[in-house]
Design a protein around this motif. Sequence first.
Motif, PDB file in Angstrom:
ATOM      1  N   ASN A 107       0.801  -1.218   0.000  1.00 21.98           N
ATOM      2  CA  ASN A 107       0.000   0.000   0.000  1.00 21.98           C
ATOM      3  C   ASN A 107       0.839   1.276   0.000  1.00 21.98           C
ATOM      4  O   ASN A 107       0.292   2.375   0.044  1.00 21.98           O
ATOM      5  N   ASP A 108       2.138   1.147  -0.048  1.00 24.81           N
ATOM      6  CA  ASP A 108       3.037   2.297  -0.068  1.00 24.81           C
ATOM      7  C   ASP A 108       3.369   2.628  -1.521  1.00 24.81           C
ATOM      8  O   ASP A 108       3.794   1.752  -2.276  1.00 24.81           O
ATOM      9  N   GLU A 109       3.189   3.903  -1.912  1.00 20.38           N
ATOM     10  CA  GLU A 109       3.425   4.277  -3.306  1.00 20.38           C
ATOM     11  C   GLU A 109       4.889   4.120  -3.712  1.00 20.38           C
ATOM     12  O   GLU A 109       5.216   4.133  -4.902  1.00 20.38           O
ATOM     13  N   ARG A 110       5.773   3.938  -2.729  1.00 19.97           N
ATOM     14  CA  ARG A 110       7.188   3.750  -3.046  1.00 19.97           C
ATOM     15  C   ARG A 110       7.541   2.274  -3.270  1.00 19.97           C
ATOM     16  O   ARG A 110       8.674   1.963  -3.645  1.00 19.97           O
ATOM     17  N   ASP A 111       6.594   1.370  -3.024  1.00 14.02           N
ATOM     18  CA  ASP A 111       6.877  -0.062  -3.173  1.00 14.02           C
ATOM     19  C   ASP A 111       7.015  -0.431  -4.644  1.00 14.02           C
ATOM     20  O   ASP A 111       6.064  -0.364  -5.413  1.00 14.02           O
ATOM     21  N   LEU A 112       8.224  -0.836  -5.019  1.00 15.04           N
ATOM     22  CA  LEU A 112       8.490  -1.257  -6.389  1.00 15.04           C
ATOM     23  C   LEU A 112       8.996  -2.695  -6.459  1.00 15.04           C
ATOM     24  O   LEU A 112       9.422  -3.159  -7.511  1.00 15.04           O
ATOM     25  N   PHE A 113       8.935  -3.413  -5.351  1.00 17.68           N
ATOM     26  CA  PHE A 113       9.471  -4.765  -5.331  1.00 17.68           C
ATOM     27  C   PHE A 113       8.679  -5.680  -6.266  1.00 17.68           C
ATOM     28  O   PHE A 113       9.253  -6.385  -7.110  1.00 17.68           O
ATOM     29  N   ALA A 114       7.363  -5.678  -6.121  1.00 18.28           N
ATOM     30  CA  ALA A 114       6.527  -6.539  -6.966  1.00 18.28           C
ATOM     31  C   ALA A 114       6.637  -6.124  -8.430  1.00 18.28           C
ATOM     32  O   ALA A 114       6.635  -6.965  -9.331  1.00 18.28           O
ATOM     33  N   TRP A 115       6.738  -4.819  -8.679  1.00 21.10           N
ATOM     34  CA  TRP A 115       6.901  -4.326 -10.048  1.00 21.10           C
ATOM     35  C   TRP A 115       8.215  -4.833 -10.640  1.00 21.10           C
ATOM     36  O   TRP A 115       8.274  -5.238 -11.803  1.00 21.10           O
ATOM     37  N   ALA A 116       9.279  -4.850  -9.827  1.00 16.28           N
ATOM     38  CA  ALA A 116      10.578  -5.327 -10.304  1.00 16.28           C
ATOM     39  C   ALA A 116      10.525  -6.812 -10.642  1.00 16.28           C
ATOM     40  O   ALA A 116      11.155  -7.265 -11.604  1.00 16.28           O
ATOM     41  N   VAL A 117       9.770  -7.581  -9.866  1.00 14.79           N
ATOM     42  CA  VAL A 117       9.625  -9.017 -10.155  1.00 14.79           C
ATOM     43  C   VAL A 117       8.882  -9.219 -11.473  1.00 14.79           C
ATOM     44  O   VAL A 117       9.262 -10.061 -12.291  1.00 14.79           O
ATOM     45  N   LYS A 118       7.840  -8.428 -11.696  1.00 17.47           N
ATOM     46  CA  LYS A 118       7.135  -8.532 -12.975  1.00 17.47           C
ATOM     47  C   LYS A 118       8.048  -8.106 -14.129  1.00 17.47           C
ATOM     48  O   LYS A 118       8.023  -8.700 -15.213  1.00 17.47           O
ATOM     49  N   LEU A 119       8.870  -7.088 -13.891  1.00 23.32           N
ATOM     50  CA  LEU A 119       9.829  -6.643 -14.900  1.00 23.32           C
ATOM     51  C   LEU A 119      10.774  -7.784 -15.273  1.00 23.32           C
ATOM     52  O   LEU A 119      11.128  -7.965 -16.439  1.00 23.32           O
ATOM     53  N   CYS A 120      11.158  -8.583 -14.280  1.00 21.97           N
ATOM     54  CA  CYS A 120      12.006  -9.739 -14.527  1.00 21.97           C
ATOM     55  C   CYS A 120      11.319 -10.694 -15.511  1.00 21.97           C
ATOM     56  O   CYS A 120      11.957 -11.229 -16.427  1.00 21.97           O
ATOM     57  N   GLY A 121      10.020 -10.898 -15.336  1.00 23.68           N
ATOM     58  CA  GLY A 121       9.284 -11.763 -16.242  1.00 23.68           C
ATOM     59  C   GLY A 121       9.169 -11.204 -17.647  1.00 23.68           C
ATOM     60  O   GLY A 121       8.990 -11.959 -18.607  1.00 23.68           O
ATOM     61  N   GLU A 122       9.294  -9.872 -17.780  1.00 24.97           N
ATOM     62  CA  GLU A 122       9.165  -9.244 -19.092  1.00 24.97           C
ATOM     63  C   GLU A 122      10.480  -9.217 -19.863  1.00 24.97           C
ATOM     64  O   GLU A 122      10.509  -9.468 -21.064  1.00 24.97           O
ATOM     65  N   ILE A 123      11.593  -8.919 -19.175  1.00 31.06           N
ATOM     66  CA  ILE A 123      12.852  -8.805 -19.920  1.00 31.06           C
ATOM     67  C   ILE A 123      13.688 -10.083 -19.855  1.00 31.06           C
ATOM     68  O   ILE A 123      14.675 -10.198 -20.574  1.00 31.06           O
ATOM     69  N   ARG A 124      13.306 -11.028 -18.989  1.00 28.57           N
ATOM     70  CA  ARG A 124      13.892 -12.361 -18.958  1.00 28.57           C
ATOM     71  C   ARG A 124      15.424 -12.374 -18.798  1.00 28.57           C
ATOM     72  O   ARG A 124      16.150 -12.965 -19.595  1.00 28.57           O
ATOM     73  N   PRO A 125      15.944 -11.721 -17.774  1.00 29.79           N
ATOM     74  CA  PRO A 125      17.399 -11.784 -17.552  1.00 29.79           C
ATOM     75  C   PRO A 125      17.798 -13.190 -17.120  1.00 29.79           C
ATOM     76  O   PRO A 125      16.950 -13.995 -16.710  1.00 29.79           O
ATOM     77  N   LYS A 126      19.068 -13.472 -17.183  1.00 29.77           N
ATOM     78  CA  LYS A 126      19.544 -14.756 -16.677  1.00 29.77           C
ATOM     79  C   LYS A 126      19.437 -14.801 -15.155  1.00 29.77           C
ATOM     80  O   LYS A 126      19.222 -15.869 -14.565  1.00 29.77           O
TER      81      LYS A 126
END
Length: 455
Positions: A107-126
């Motif tokens: 609920n904190d507008e600064r929380d980007l952890f879940a967004w970063a995990v989804k980003l991982c699924g999009e750019i598919r790093p090793k």
Amino acid sequence: MTDSERDRQLEVVEICAGAGGQTLGLERAGFRHRVAVELDKNAAYTLQCNLQEVLGYSEQEATDAVAVGDVANPSVWTPTEHKDVDLLAGGVPCPPFSIAGKQLGANDERDLFAWAVKLCGEIRPKALLLENVRGLSANRFTAYRQHVLDRLHEYGYIGDWKLLHANKFGVSQLRPRFVLVALKREFAEYFEWPTPHEEAPPTVGELLEDLMASGGWDEDQVAAWVKKADGIAPTIVGGSKRHGGADLGPTRAKRAWADLGVDAMGVANGAPEKGWRAPEGVPGPKLTTAMVARIQGWHDIEPPEGSDSPAEGEFRWRFHGRKTSVYRQIGNAFPPPVAKALGVAIRKAIRQEGERQTLVENTDRVLDPVYKLLRGNSRALTIDQIIEKLAKTGTLLEQPDVERRLNHLGHDFTVTMTARSSGVIAYSLGEFKAFTGQDDHQRHHLFTQHRAKIS
């Protein structure tokens, strides 16, 4: 993996890069930055200058490598341009999980952890590397962490969490950081967490003796201070723009600093001058930003000429901005030596070096059994039903523990409560509240509203 693939330069995309603590550590571990994204202009300028001055990027390369602005804003950078990069890394904002804050999590507008995990699924790093404060390891966030691991598994990654202490990697500071590392299966088989150093780091007195004497302070006073500062520092707290000027932390930290002979009520412009004496009730001198940077793991000492080991100059960095900004840049950073240790471990895994490990399949790893049960059930369950179903799997929970877990779930997930005809409440688990890029998420409004105070 072929020899040419092993020998090539590994590349990293770093989000929420700050002034470059993780950047420097990863560079020293053998990664080169395709892009580093940072919100704060002063920190981004520090990062850009040091990419050029310390790490050898050309002026144009350094400019191209740093993107300034909200990392979740598609106008700032284009993640899809970096698909299949070797490593996605970042130190996403800490306040959503900090014990010193309200622990608002999703609920904190600064929380980007879940967004970063989804980003991982999009750019598919090793590999993925995310670090945060110790608070994220608390029971309050077991369901949050469970959701992260489950989502990474859906993307094809094996993930794990570990609490690392900076003082175990040569940093003269008690700085616990909760780290998530996830790798694609073929690389996860080669990953091992870095081994802590056997030797203890220097004490604060040993580390800062030359800097404390640099303003002309009397030798006997410096010696007495070094003797008193005979332990490692408490965690450096960078804070945010929401909380006044620079000081060295909350009340408990200030007491620890006082025991080391340090006045933690602010940051000094320079070292003590000749004849300086601490006023009555003041435990000793204030630290300068240069001193804080050393405690954080940066080194400002050049290596000896002709030395084969750049150990002393390995983590040199120059900070830009006014004193309070520089202090925040330093205090909010990931210590470079810890970032390097993690980077080396990840690099070895990506290059498939060393012994292959037998993976303990963790897709069914249960951090929060109530979350797992409700996520896997299409119908609502009462507390008694939850207890009964979990007991059949060997998990024994009593009503107060289930109620506590349901309360925690309600912070980060939509939990629907339905009254049955008997009056008993049944619970079902809905969507994850965290920002993962949704156009209609409250994060957009709150971020815009508080933008001037977010750092």
